[in-house]
Every structure is written in C-alpha cells, then in structure tokens.
Scaffold this motif. Structure first.
Motif, PDB file in Angstrom:
ATOM      1  N   ASN A  33       0.834  -1.189   0.000  1.00  0.00           N
ATOM      2  CA  ASN A  33       0.000   0.000   0.000  1.00  0.00           C
ATOM      3  C   ASN A  33       0.874   1.245   0.000  1.00  0.00           C
ATOM      4  O   ASN A  33       2.103   1.165   0.031  1.00  0.00           O
ATOM      5  CB  ASN A  33      -0.998  -0.006   1.166  1.00  0.00           C
ATOM      6  CG  ASN A  33      -0.340   0.086   2.525  1.00  0.00           C
ATOM      7  OD1 ASN A  33       0.772   0.600   2.685  1.00  0.00           O
ATOM      8  ND2 ASN A  33      -1.029  -0.407   3.551  1.00  0.00           N
ATOM      9  N   ARG A  34       0.250   2.417  -0.045  1.00  0.00           N
ATOM     10  CA  ARG A  34       1.017   3.648  -0.229  1.00  0.00           C
ATOM     11  C   ARG A  34       1.922   3.958   0.954  1.00  0.00           C
ATOM     12  O   ARG A  34       2.933   4.635   0.828  1.00  0.00           O
ATOM     13  CB  ARG A  34       0.072   4.825  -0.497  1.00  0.00           C
ATOM     14  CG  ARG A  34       0.843   6.067  -0.868  1.00  0.00           C
ATOM     15  CD  ARG A  34      -0.009   7.123  -1.555  1.00  0.00           C
ATOM     16  NE  ARG A  34       0.780   8.334  -1.675  1.00  0.00           N
ATOM     17  CZ  ARG A  34       0.657   9.378  -0.882  1.00  0.00           C
ATOM     18  NH1 ARG A  34      -0.263   9.393   0.061  1.00  0.00           N
ATOM     19  NH2 ARG A  34       1.430  10.432  -1.027  1.00  0.00           N
ATOM     20  N   GLU A 290      -8.682   7.154  -0.142  1.00  0.00           N
ATOM     21  CA  GLU A 290      -7.566   6.706  -0.977  1.00  0.00           C
ATOM     22  C   GLU A 290      -7.421   5.189  -0.987  1.00  0.00           C
ATOM     23  O   GLU A 290      -7.175   4.594  -2.023  1.00  0.00           O
ATOM     24  CB  GLU A 290      -6.256   7.340  -0.514  1.00  0.00           C
ATOM     25  CG  GLU A 290      -5.093   6.999  -1.431  1.00  0.00           C
ATOM     26  CD  GLU A 290      -3.854   7.813  -1.136  1.00  0.00           C
ATOM     27  OE1 GLU A 290      -2.909   7.746  -1.937  1.00  0.00           O
ATOM     28  OE2 GLU A 290      -3.824   8.525  -0.121  1.00  0.00           O
ATOM     29  N   ASN A 291      -7.546   4.568   0.186  1.00  0.00           N
ATOM     30  CA  ASN A 291      -7.404   3.115   0.277  1.00  0.00           C
ATOM     31  C   ASN A 291      -8.357   2.625   1.346  1.00  0.00           C
ATOM     32  O   ASN A 291      -8.172   2.886   2.528  1.00  0.00           O
ATOM     33  CB  ASN A 291      -5.956   2.735   0.607  1.00  0.00           C
ATOM     34  CG  ASN A 291      -5.725   1.236   0.581  1.00  0.00           C
ATOM     35  OD1 ASN A 291      -6.343   0.495   1.328  1.00  0.00           O
ATOM     36  ND2 ASN A 291      -4.824   0.793  -0.285  1.00  0.00           N
ATOM     37  N   TRP A 452       3.991   9.946  -5.059  1.00  0.00           N
ATOM     38  CA  TRP A 452       2.605   9.736  -5.504  1.00  0.00           C
ATOM     39  C   TRP A 452       2.398  10.327  -6.895  1.00  0.00           C
ATOM     40  O   TRP A 452       1.806   9.701  -7.771  1.00  0.00           O
ATOM     41  CB  TRP A 452       1.646  10.389  -4.503  1.00  0.00           C
ATOM     42  CG  TRP A 452       0.195  10.181  -4.816  1.00  0.00           C
ATOM     43  CD1 TRP A 452      -0.589   9.126  -4.443  1.00  0.00           C
ATOM     44  CD2 TRP A 452      -0.657  11.052  -5.579  1.00  0.00           C
ATOM     45  NE1 TRP A 452      -1.871   9.293  -4.911  1.00  0.00           N
ATOM     46  CE2 TRP A 452      -1.950  10.455  -5.614  1.00  0.00           C
ATOM     47  CE3 TRP A 452      -0.467  12.269  -6.224  1.00  0.00           C
ATOM     48  CZ2 TRP A 452      -3.019  11.044  -6.285  1.00  0.00           C
ATOM     49  CZ3 TRP A 452      -1.534  12.858  -6.886  1.00  0.00           C
ATOM     50  CH2 TRP A 452      -2.794  12.245  -6.911  1.00  0.00           C
ATOM     51  N   GLU A 455       3.938   8.194  -9.564  1.00  0.00           N
ATOM     52  CA  GLU A 455       3.161   6.982  -9.812  1.00  0.00           C
ATOM     53  C   GLU A 455       1.948   7.272 -10.685  1.00  0.00           C
ATOM     54  O   GLU A 455       1.590   6.470 -11.551  1.00  0.00           O
ATOM     55  CB  GLU A 455       2.735   6.355  -8.483  1.00  0.00           C
ATOM     56  CG  GLU A 455       3.892   5.774  -7.682  1.00  0.00           C
ATOM     57  CD  GLU A 455       3.482   5.347  -6.295  1.00  0.00           C
ATOM     58  OE1 GLU A 455       2.297   5.571  -5.923  1.00  0.00           O
ATOM     59  OE2 GLU A 455       4.318   4.800  -5.553  1.00  0.00           O
ATOM     60  N   ARG A 461       0.142   3.924 -10.634  1.00  0.00           N
ATOM     61  CA  ARG A 461      -1.049   4.051  -9.792  1.00  0.00           C
ATOM     62  C   ARG A 461      -2.194   4.515 -10.683  1.00  0.00           C
ATOM     63  O   ARG A 461      -2.078   5.517 -11.388  1.00  0.00           O
ATOM     64  CB  ARG A 461      -0.816   5.057  -8.666  1.00  0.00           C
ATOM     65  CG  ARG A 461      -2.035   5.306  -7.779  1.00  0.00           C
ATOM     66  CD  ARG A 461      -1.722   6.334  -6.715  1.00  0.00           C
ATOM     67  NE  ARG A 461      -0.660   5.861  -5.853  1.00  0.00           N
ATOM     68  CZ  ARG A 461      -0.865   5.062  -4.794  1.00  0.00           C
ATOM     69  NH1 ARG A 461      -2.087   4.676  -4.489  1.00  0.00           N
ATOM     70  NH2 ARG A 461       0.157   4.671  -4.053  1.00  0.00           N
ATOM     71  N   THR A 462      -3.296   3.802 -10.638  1.00  0.00           N
ATOM     72  CA  THR A 462      -4.425   4.123 -11.509  1.00  0.00           C
ATOM     73  C   THR A 462      -5.304   5.201 -10.898  1.00  0.00           C
ATOM     74  O   THR A 462      -5.643   5.146  -9.708  1.00  0.00           O
ATOM     75  CB  THR A 462      -5.280   2.869 -11.767  1.00  0.00           C
ATOM     76  OG1 THR A 462      -4.497   1.911 -12.475  1.00  0.00           O
ATOM     77  CG2 THR A 462      -6.515   3.212 -12.579  1.00  0.00           C
TER      78      THR A 462
END
Length: 558
Positions: A33-34, A290-291, A452, A455, A461-462
């Motif tokens: 994860n980030r 975000e997650n 970020w 990415e 990162r989509t």
C-alpha cells in the motif's frame, strides 16, 4: 480474539501455503500500500500477536470510543458551507437544513463553515493583495456583526458551529464569542469547534501562519480559557486530513498528528496546565477515500495510539482525554476535473470507510469541487450519500463491524508499530517543533507527495478517467459562480464599519490585547489572550487588526 487451537491453525496455514505454491509457482501476490506496508493475499489468525479481548468503548479504544455508537446516535452530518458574504452563505445553510442536513447531536443544528483564504489567514477584506480571493473559496468574515447576520434567529445554545480555518482561528473564535455575548447567550452553553490549525508543517501558507513555538503557546492559551469559560467548546482539531492532502502517507499523517498532540501536551505541562483539563476537548480531522481498508485500519490505530500516548506519556486518566474524537472528510485531492461524476463514487466509498471506522462527524465533499465551488445540486447529492449509508446499507447496526477481520486487525497492528517508530524518530530529533523549524517534516511530506505524483504520471497508480479509461468526449458541467460583487461589498462594509465604530474604545481594547499577548508569550497569565480577543471583538476590532497584534508578539512562520 483467542486462537483456541494454535497448532491446528498453524497446520491449516502451512497446507494453504503448499497449495498456493503448487498452483501458482513462481508468482507473487504480495501487494504494497502507499504507506509501504506489504500486504499478503490473505490473512489468518496467526497474523495477530497475542489475544485481543477489547470491546468497543474500552481502553485503548481501537474499536471505537462508545460501547454502542450509531445504533444510539448517528454521526453528525457537517457539509462544508461558505462562499461570498455572510448573508449569501446563509442561503446555503437554509438549503441544507431544508434537505435534512445540518443535524448535530441531541436536536442541535450543526454548521461547518469554511472561510475564504484572506479570512483563514487572518486578513481583512481590504488588506493589500487579497481582493481576488474574497468570498471565492469560502465565506468572508472579519467582525462580530458578520456572525450576527450569519446566525440571525438561531438559538446558539442549540447550534453547533465548526470553523475551518488556519491562522485566523484565535481571532475568529473571539468574533463568535463576542457575537454570542451581544445576543445574550451564556458561554458555558455554546458548542462547536475551531480547527485552530495555526502552525504549518508544509509551507503552503508561508509567513501568514504563526511561528511554530508561538502557535503552541496560543493553542494552550485558547484551551485554558475555554476549559474555564466555554467548557463545551472543542478547542483544537488536529488536521490529519490536511497532512494527507499535502501528500503524506496515511502512516505519516497519523504519526505527525499524534506528534502534534504530544507537542501541545508538552506545552501545557510546561505552563502548569494539567492535560486532563484540556485534552478532552481536542479532536482530529481525518481524510478518507484513498485506500478503503488502510483508512479503516489507520483510524483504529490512531485511536489506540492516542489513548496510549495520553495515558502512558502524560498520565491522563479522564476517559475524555483518552478517547480520540474524529471528524471524517472525504479526500479533496483525489477529486478529478476529468469525468467528475466519478467523484460521487470516490466520495461514497470514502464515506463508507469512515462509517465502518466509527467516526463522530462526517463531511462528504461535493463531486464538482475540482471544477469550482460546489453547486446546490452537488451539495445535496453529498448529503444524500451520507443519508443512504445511514438509512439503507445497514452499516449502522453494529459497532466496529470489521473487528476481528484478520486483515484489518493485522493492518491496524502494523500501522500502530510504524506510527510509534516515526514518533520515536521525531523525539530523537528534538520533538515536533524542532522538526518543523528544521524543515524535516516538510521534506518527508514532500518526498511522499513526489512519489505519488510520479506513480500517477507513470501509470503505476491508476486514477480512473485521468490515466486510465480516459475518454475524449467533451464534458459540460454547471459550475457555481459566487457573486462577483462580493469583494467590492466586503471591502466597502469593513471600511464603513471602521468609520462608524467607537475607535477610541477599539484602540484601547487592542492595546489590552497586546499587553496580554506579551504576558502569555512570557509564560504568564495563560488564558488572557483569548479573554482579550473576545473583548476586542466586542469593541468592534476586526479580525485583521487583532491578527496584526498577535503576529507582532508570537511571530510568523518562516
């Protein structure tokens, strides 16, 4: 939870690993994860260390601060409101109330005001160079009479007022209390909170914020005054949300937020203030979107770390000083101007993560905020999102419904461990204030933000509609336009105000404020700055005039 037969569980886990190895030879399903936490494809009871019999409402409050939460009292819906002049914002307040929003606890109305950039920084509308920002991204307020217009007819003893602003927080609270005093409301019946986010980790507000050390002295002054005179007022909201929005990972944001609490507590102790008397009125503003699972776990970890730090490091014993109150807001930085209707989905999942985390209040951003100020339709849709989660999903029926999830529990433990590692690093570097002054905190956040961005630009990162599933079709959306005359009217109004007030009385009040600020800056008469801010506001001093005095004494951020 207790693993009743650990040997059987270990055997089952070993068998599972052999099956995976045989079926998926030479393949790895480990994700990251980030925050850099490696995520296994599945979790089981062996991923937890030790038994866990904690229930909601029990220390260290991982599972929530109440034994029964939404079943008894839903979260407070606080849609952000603010544009133009006070009378114009009042129109949006009435719309939300009509649509079933603005509901606080126990039959209170609740409003979440955001202020334009000049106001947020403590400037008056006629300050040089701010004219283009007046009323643009928030409401323009600079004097006590503005609150009398904004809240005309409201019973302030039945109204919760939240104030979202930065360096202007001390003066803004003074204006509100002065307006309440004029209308005859007792301070000990007033409820609400001020962000009081008057220091600056990242330099996004530059020299308009107070110096780090001056900020913490002012926070202690406000907390001490309110504990005695405005006991229902929440005096500090640590903005984990803003730290995330600046680019920090979830782990960094939680760690820096807890470090801020440590710095405030240390300041209070140095001034002879018992943390137990002020900490119960501190809270957090946390970002979601975000997650999904990481943000549920970070909330649980934040509550746990907060309770441990306040009890073990500062000796707090009151439940209120150990329970982290959390206001949720969906992620503004993840809203996209491309395919903006996608933001409805992003906001909904962010809001659901917040609900499953057990937060106390909620702001769901409008889907069109990447385009400009939200339209009335967009604000209503955000409110409907909250209402659908509350009324249709069943998510409110159980406290901490993900408690016991192998994955969520393991991730909560890992985030807690990493947060304490960062706090230990900050301690070694001399504490948070030293880390802000040296630029170390800003460097850490900037590095995470840069990663970020890289990415996103590389496609690693989509972001749907931005770097994947992109369409070339033109999109037309209505954008809300605030009154273009707001700036002119605000400037004319504050200039008229200065001409009509008793300037001798106002000057005397500002001089008293200056003397109190000097005393507080020297560690004496804590609480007298806030007392004199109320008096100055009642004497018709403007926000900018009070802010000038405070900046001269407590310094500016460099």
């Amino acid at each position: 939870m207790t693993i009743k037969d650990p040997e059987a569980a270990e055997s089952a886990y070993a068998n599972w690993q052999r099956t995976v190895s045989a079926r998926y030879a030479d393949q790895s399903f480990v994700a990251r994860n980030r925050s850099g936490v490696e995520l296994d494809p599945v979790y089981g009871g062996l991923d937890r260390t030790g038994a866990d019999a904690e229930m909601p409402g029990q220390y260290p409050y991982t599972r929530g601060i109440y034994p029964i939460h939404y079943q008894y009292q839903p979260w407070m819906d606080l849609q952000i409101i603010g544009y133009g002049l006070p009378a114009q914002t009042r129109e949006r307040m009435d719309l939300l109330l009509q649509e079933g929003g603005s509901k606080g606890y126990f039959d209170r109305e609740a409003y979440n005001f955001i202020f334009d950039m000049p106001t947020s920084m403590g400037y008056d509308p006629d300050h040089r160079g701010v004219g283009g920002s007046i009323g643009d991204c928030g409401i323009s307020v600079c004097k006590a009479s503005d609150y009398e217009i904004l809240l005309a007819g409201k019973n302030l003893e039945k109204t919760t007022v939240s104030m979202v602003l930065n360096a202007g927080s001390p003066g803004m609270l003074g204006l509100y209390l002065a307006a309440a005093k004029r209308r005859g409301f007792a301070f000990d019946k007033l409820g609400g909170n001020v962000t009081n986010y008057i220091w600056d980790f990242f330099g996004h507000s530059g020299g308009t914020n107070f110096s780090p050390r001056g900020s913490y002295r002012l926070i202690a002054d406000i907390a001490s005054y309110c504990a005695e005179h405005v006991p229902l007022w929440n005096t500090l909201t640590i903005s984990e949300h803003n730290i995330c929005e600046a680019g920090a990972t979830n782990v960094q944001a939680v760690a820096y937020s807890i470090a801020a609490i440590i710095a405030v507590n240390e300041e209070c102790v140095s001034l002879g203030i018992d943390p137990d008397t002020v900490v119960p009125r501190f809270g957090f503003h946390v970002r979601y979107g975000e997650n999904f699972f990481e943000e549920i776990a970070k909330t649980r970890a934040l509550r746990r770390v907060y309770a441990k730090v306040n009890r073990e490091r500062f000796g707090c014993t009151k439940n209120g000083a150990l329970q982290a109150r959390i206001h949720a807001q969906t992620a503004g930085s993840l809203l996209t101007a491309q395919q903006p209707l996608n933001n409805l989905v992003r906001n909904a999942y962010g809001a659901l993560a917040a609900v499953l985390s057990g937060v106390n209040g909620m702001t769901i951003n409008a889907y069109d905020e990447a385009l400009g100020l939200p339209t009335g339709e967009a604000v209503t849709l955000s409110l409907r999102t909250s209402q659908i989660i509350a009324e249709e999903t069943g998510a409110v029926h159980v406290s901490d419904p993900l408690g016991g999830s192998y994955y969520v529990e393991a991730l909560t433990d890992e985030i807690e461990r990493r947060v304490f590692d960062i706090i230990a690093d900050i301690d070694k570097r001399g504490g948070l204030i030293a880390c802000i002054e040296s630029g170390w905190i800003k460097q850490q956040v900037s590095a995470a933000a840069y990663q970020w961005r890289q990415e996103i630009e590389s496609g690693a990162r989509t972001m749907v509609g931005v770097n994947k599933y992109v369409t070339d079709e033109p999109e037309q959306y209505a954008v809300f336009q605030p009154d273009p005359e707001a700036a002119r009217m605000a400037i004319a109004d504050v200039q008229r105000h200065r001409l009509e007030r008793n300037n001798e009385r106002c000057s005397a009040a500002l001089e008293s404020l200056r003397r109190a600020a000097v005393e507080v800056n020297e560690g004496r008469a804590i609480g007298s700055v806030m007392e004199n801010l109320v008096a100055a506001a009642d004497a018709d001093a403007t926000l900018g005039e009070m802010q000038t005095v405070l900046h001269e004494v407590f310094g500016r951020n460099k």
